[in-house]
Write a protein that holds these residues in place. Structure first.
Motif, PDB file in Angstrom:
ATOM      1  N   GLY A  43      66.450 136.287  91.433  1.00 49.28           N
ATOM      2  CA  GLY A  43      65.086 135.563  91.873  1.00 49.28           C
ATOM      3  C   GLY A  43      65.936 134.143  90.705  1.00 49.28           C
ATOM      4  N   ASP A  44      64.662 133.265  90.545  1.00 48.46           N
ATOM      5  CA  ASP A  44      64.545 132.603  89.438  1.00 48.46           C
ATOM      6  C   ASP A  44      64.838 132.946  88.062  1.00 48.46           C
ATOM      7  N   ARG A  45      65.298 132.687  87.488  1.00 47.38           N
ATOM      8  CA  ARG A  45      65.745 132.887  86.666  1.00 47.38           C
ATOM      9  C   ARG A  45      66.230 131.348  85.468  1.00 47.38           C
ATOM     10  N   GLY A  46      65.795 131.053  86.014  1.00 45.47           N
ATOM     11  CA  GLY A  46      65.299 129.571  85.072  1.00 45.47           C
ATOM     12  C   GLY A  46      67.188 128.749  84.750  1.00 45.47           C
ATOM     13  N   VAL A  47      67.441 127.864  83.769  1.00 47.88           N
ATOM     14  CA  VAL A  47      69.031 128.048  83.518  1.00 47.88           C
ATOM     15  C   VAL A  47      69.326 128.778  82.924  1.00 47.88           C
ATOM     16  N   VAL A  48      70.616 129.059  84.278  1.00 52.42           N
ATOM     17  CA  VAL A  48      72.016 129.504  83.374  1.00 52.42           C
ATOM     18  C   VAL A  48      72.877 129.360  83.603  1.00 52.42           C
ATOM     19  N   PHE A  49      73.818 128.870  82.596  1.00 51.55           N
ATOM     20  CA  PHE A  49      75.150 128.637  82.209  1.00 51.55           C
ATOM     21  C   PHE A  49      76.123 129.534  83.222  1.00 51.55           C
ATOM     22  N   ALA A  50      77.290 128.880  83.004  1.00 46.86           N
ATOM     23  CA  ALA A  50      77.900 129.086  83.086  1.00 46.86           C
ATOM     24  C   ALA A  50      79.498 130.159  83.364  1.00 46.86           C
ATOM     25  N   TYR A  51      78.860 130.381  81.463  1.00 49.59           N
ATOM     26  CA  TYR A  51      79.617 130.794  80.414  1.00 49.59           C
ATOM     27  C   TYR A  51      78.777 132.248  80.432  1.00 49.59           C
ATOM     28  N   ASP A  52      77.294 132.593  80.033  1.00 46.86           N
ATOM     29  CA  ASP A  52      76.867 133.186  80.551  1.00 46.86           C
ATOM     30  C   ASP A  52      77.091 133.961  82.204  1.00 46.86           C
ATOM     31  N   SER A  53      77.134 133.687  83.342  1.00 43.92           N
ATOM     32  CA  SER A  53      77.066 133.862  84.175  1.00 43.92           C
ATOM     33  C   SER A  53      78.977 134.904  83.997  1.00 43.92           C
ATOM     34  N   LEU A  54      79.428 134.159  83.778  1.00 40.59           N
ATOM     35  CA  LEU A  54      81.029 135.260  83.699  1.00 40.59           C
ATOM     36  C   LEU A  54      81.232 135.667  82.514  1.00 40.59           C
ATOM     37  N   GLY A  55      79.818 135.743  81.151  1.00 46.68           N
ATOM     38  CA  GLY A  55      79.876 136.725  80.231  1.00 46.68           C
ATOM     39  C   GLY A  55      80.718 136.872  79.014  1.00 46.68           C
ATOM     40  N   VAL A  56      81.245 135.114  78.800  1.00 49.55           N
ATOM     41  CA  VAL A  56      82.096 134.668  78.124  1.00 49.55           C
ATOM     42  C   VAL A  56      81.475 133.655  77.261  1.00 49.55           C
ATOM     43  N   SER A  57      82.196 133.576  75.984  1.00 46.37           N
ATOM     44  CA  SER A  57      81.100 132.735  74.982  1.00 46.37           C
ATOM     45  C   SER A  57      81.383 130.994  75.657  1.00 46.37           C
ATOM     46  N   GLU A  58      80.325 130.077  74.685  1.00 51.02           N
ATOM     47  CA  GLU A  58      80.657 128.883  74.937  1.00 51.02           C
ATOM     48  C   GLU A  58      81.857 128.417  74.777  1.00 51.02           C
ATOM     49  N   ALA A  59      82.673 128.802  73.513  1.00 48.89           N
ATOM     50  CA  ALA A  59      84.136 128.419  73.250  1.00 48.89           C
ATOM     51  C   ALA A  59      84.590 128.768  74.191  1.00 48.89           C
ATOM     52  N   SER A  60      84.766 129.827  74.778  1.00 44.83           N
ATOM     53  CA  SER A  60      85.990 130.302  76.161  1.00 44.83           C
ATOM     54  C   SER A  60      85.606 129.641  77.376  1.00 44.83           C
ATOM     55  N   PHE A  61      84.425 129.657  76.990  1.00 41.50           N
ATOM     56  CA  PHE A  61      84.379 128.152  78.557  1.00 41.50           C
ATOM     57  C   PHE A  61      85.207 127.358  78.172  1.00 41.50           C
ATOM     58  N   ALA A  62      84.908 126.718  77.327  1.00 39.93           N
ATOM     59  CA  ALA A  62      84.625 124.826  77.672  1.00 39.93           C
ATOM     60  C   ALA A  62      86.791 124.979  76.967  1.00 39.93           C
ATOM     61  N   PHE A  63      86.992 126.008  76.407  1.00 43.47           N
ATOM     62  CA  PHE A  63      88.981 125.442  76.110  1.00 43.47           C
ATOM     63  C   PHE A  63      89.295 125.953  77.283  1.00 43.47           C
ATOM     64  N   PHE A  64      88.478 127.287  78.271  1.00 41.78           N
ATOM     65  CA  PHE A  64      89.640 127.568  79.288  1.00 41.78           C
ATOM     66  C   PHE A  64      88.995 126.646  80.266  1.00 41.78           C
ATOM     67  N   PHE A  65      88.167 125.623  80.020  1.00 39.64           N
ATOM     68  CA  PHE A  65      87.888 124.382  81.185  1.00 39.64           C
ATOM     69  C   PHE A  65      88.649 123.069  80.955  1.00 39.64           C
ATOM     70  N   THR A  66      88.816 123.018  79.601  1.00 36.28           N
ATOM     71  CA  THR A  66      89.308 121.932  78.854  1.00 36.28           C
ATOM     72  C   THR A  66      91.276 122.156  79.177  1.00 36.28           C
ATOM     73  N   VAL A  67      91.286 123.375  79.663  1.00 34.19           N
ATOM     74  CA  VAL A  67      93.230 123.584  80.196  1.00 34.19           C
ATOM     75  C   VAL A  67      93.370 123.067  81.704  1.00 34.19           C
ATOM     76  N   ILE A  68      92.182 123.790  81.973  1.00 33.97           N
ATOM     77  CA  ILE A  68      92.135 123.702  83.750  1.00 33.97           C
ATOM     78  C   ILE A  68      92.188 121.536  83.689  1.00 33.97           C
ATOM     79  N   ALA A  69      91.292 120.801  83.170  1.00 31.40           N
ATOM     80  CA  ALA A  69      91.125 119.970  82.795  1.00 31.40           C
ATOM     81  C   ALA A  69      92.940 118.883  83.112  1.00 31.40           C
ATOM     82  N   VAL A  70      93.319 119.934  81.511  1.00 25.89           N
ATOM     83  CA  VAL A  70      94.521 118.813  80.866  1.00 25.89           C
ATOM     84  C   VAL A  70      95.334 118.930  82.473  1.00 25.89           C
ATOM     85  N   GLY A  71      95.832 120.189  83.250  1.00 22.10           N
ATOM     86  CA  GLY A  71      96.624 120.714  83.843  1.00 22.10           C
ATOM     87  C   GLY A  71      96.384 119.636  85.234  1.00 22.10           C
ATOM     88  N   CYS A  72      95.091 119.632  85.696  1.00 22.11           N
ATOM     89  CA  CYS A  72      94.873 118.455  86.659  1.00 22.11           C
ATOM     90  C   CYS A  72      95.674 117.676  86.303  1.00 22.11           C
TER      91      CYS A  72
END
Length: 298
Positions: A47-76
């Motif tokens: 249902g409507d859970r309000g604001v849900v961030f990607a890192y919460d859905s994946l069960g990882v920390s904000e820092a882990s998600f930011a690092f992983f996303f940055t590595v993907i961006a650099v790879g791109c």
């Protein structure tokens, strides 16, 4: 993964950009596919859970998600330069000091987030509500308490239901056994733990009024729903017991004398809310062609 947004994608397509065409086809096709598969995918949503961030859905920390996303961006970045080099024989930034330094700065900066990341909750998940929004919610609760906008009186509820107000969704949060013995006419029985999901269709629409035997549980449930973004939830003042004493107790049995006008209103309430029980689905048509559905007797 695309660098386009819908607006710039349309402009890119008009400029002859093939990747913009691929992006727009993917966006439209993905939307159509999601719509067709919703009967299968729908049950997995809460249902409507309000604001849900990607890192919460994946069960990882904000820092882990930011690092992983940055590595993907650099790879791109490097991947785009590699493709350009293969297709054109050269690339403006391939192997350049700028690209190397820029990539290193991004990765080191992202890694540094682990040092400044805030503490996790007990469950290991980041809070879905920021301190600012939490403060705003609590302030709203206190304002509702001060102004009385968090509850509805028995007489107002009785008058509005008697008048046929369709904007009210009346919810009985007692046990099914208590609900079966007697409930206020038009009420539906919803367990407390099911309220968020069951009431999503009524969020921000009309008035949701909760009641139980007393006020404590409905007030707590109302506050919880308010924190979830429901701004149209009220609880019944003094609960079902107060409603019975205020609206349905015969005028002749009251400790204090009742005016003729009030007696007439009490009789109208009693006739409406204590109408004889009829089998489910049976209707009675009253004067003027008004159709009435009768509820259970106490």
């Amino acid at each position: 993964m695309s660098g386009w947004c819908p607006g710039t994608g349309a402009v890119g397509l008009a400029s002859g950009k093939i990747d913009a065409l691929v992006f727009l086809l993917g966006a439209v096709g993905g939307s159509m596919l999601y719509n067709e598969l919703y009967p299968i995918l729908g049950p997995i949503f809460a249902g409507d859970r309000g604001v849900v961030f990607a890192y919460d859905s994946l069960g990882v920390s904000e820092a882990s998600f930011a690092f992983f996303f940055t590595v993907i961006a650099v790879g791109c970045f490097w991947g785009a330069e590699s493709i350009e080099k293969k297709r054109r024989g050269k690339a403006q930034l391939w192997g350049s000091p700028f690209l190397k330094a820029f990539s290193a700065i991004l990765i080191v900066g992202a890694f540094g987030l682990f040092a400044v990341a805030g503490p996790r909750s007990v469950t290991g998940q980041a809070s879905l509500v920021s301190p600012v929004s939490t403060t705003a919610n609590e302030t709203g609760l206190l304002e509702g308490l001060q102004t009385g906008s968090d509850h509805m009186g028995s007489r107002e509820l009785a008058d509005r239901l008697l008048a046929g107000d369709k904007s009210i969704k009346l919810v009985d949060i007692r046990t099914p056994k208590e609900f079966g013995q007697f409930h206020i006419r038009s009420a539906v029985n919803i367990p407390v733990e099911d309220l968020p999901g069951a009431l999503v269709p009524y969020k921000h629409q009309g008035l949701i009024v909760l009641y139980s035997n007393g006020m404590t549980h409905p007030a707590q449930a109302r506050d919880s729903l308010f924190r979830m973004g429901f701004d149209n939830v009220y609880f019944l003042t003094d609960g079902l017991e107060g409603f019975l004493n205020t609206c349905l107790k015969p005028a002749s049995l009251r400790a204090a004398p009742v005016s003729p006008e009030m007696t007439s209103k009490i009789n109208a309430w009693r006739a409406f809310f204590l109408a004889p029980e009829m089998p489910a689905g049976d209707l009675a048509t009253g004067a003027g062609g008004m159709t009435t559905v009768f509820s259970e007797n106490p």
